[in-house]
Design an enzyme around this catalytic site. Structure first.
Site, PDB file in Angstrom:
ATOM      1  N   CYS A 176      -3.159   3.290  11.553  1.00  0.00           N
ATOM      2  CA  CYS A 176      -1.946   2.610  11.089  1.00  0.00           C
ATOM      3  C   CYS A 176      -0.772   3.572  10.936  1.00  0.00           C
ATOM      4  O   CYS A 176      -0.935   4.787  10.841  1.00  0.00           O
ATOM      5  CB  CYS A 176      -2.208   1.880   9.779  1.00  0.00           C
ATOM      6  SG  CYS A 176      -2.395   2.972   8.377  1.00  0.00           S
ATOM      7  N   CYS A 184       1.189   4.048   8.389  1.00  0.00           N
ATOM      8  CA  CYS A 184       1.293   4.789   7.130  1.00  0.00           C
ATOM      9  C   CYS A 184       0.355   5.989   7.109  1.00  0.00           C
ATOM     10  O   CYS A 184       0.595   6.946   6.380  1.00  0.00           O
ATOM     11  CB  CYS A 184       1.113   3.888   5.911  1.00  0.00           C
ATOM     12  SG  CYS A 184      -0.475   3.101   5.746  1.00  0.00           S
TER      13      CYS A 184
END
Length: 136
Positions: free
Chosen positions: A46, A48
């Protein structure tokens, strides 16, 4: 499961700076059981993880005090290892990415995805360095 060629550079973000990649449940148990402190990064594909978790974890290792052992498992790739790492992180629910600090096999600090997502890497590093200063 993600293709190996996709996750290779994401793995290398951590392994190139000294994190040991764990791919089995036994390897996770052995790493966490080591005397001293062990930082476990549950890596992820992902955004993040790329923008916040991995850079924050890397920055944090520049602290005067830092964990004795740096390890990582990859969610969505190393299922057995990730499941075992998460079992050691109970009562916190599974999340990716996440970062845990263990001391002598005991969980002493935890950053869940909601602590990582939307926060700059510098803030994550600062949070981890505070934990190192308290436990390392």
């Amino acid at each position: 499961m993600y293709p190996a060629e996709l996750v290779k550079p994401m793995r290398e973000d951590l392994t190139n700076v000294g994190f040991q990649e764990l791919q089995t449940a036994d390897a996770v148990d052995a790493a966490i059981a080591k005397e001293g402190t062990t930082l476990v990064v549950v890596n992820s594909v992902c955004g993040c993880a790329a923008a916040n978790a991995r850079p924050g974890a890397i920055m944090s290792t520049k602290n005067e005090k830092s964990p004795n052992n740096l390890v990582t498992v990859f969610a969505g790739v190393d299922k057995e290892a990730t499941d075992k790492a998460r079992a050691h992180m109970v009562p916190f629910p599974p999340s990716s990415p996440s970062i845990a600090l263990f001391k002598d096999g005991v969980l002493v600090h935890m950053l869940e995805r909601h602590h990582i997502e939307g926060r700059p890497a510098e803030l994550i590093a600062e949070n981890l360095m505070d934990a190192y200063n308290a436990h390392c």
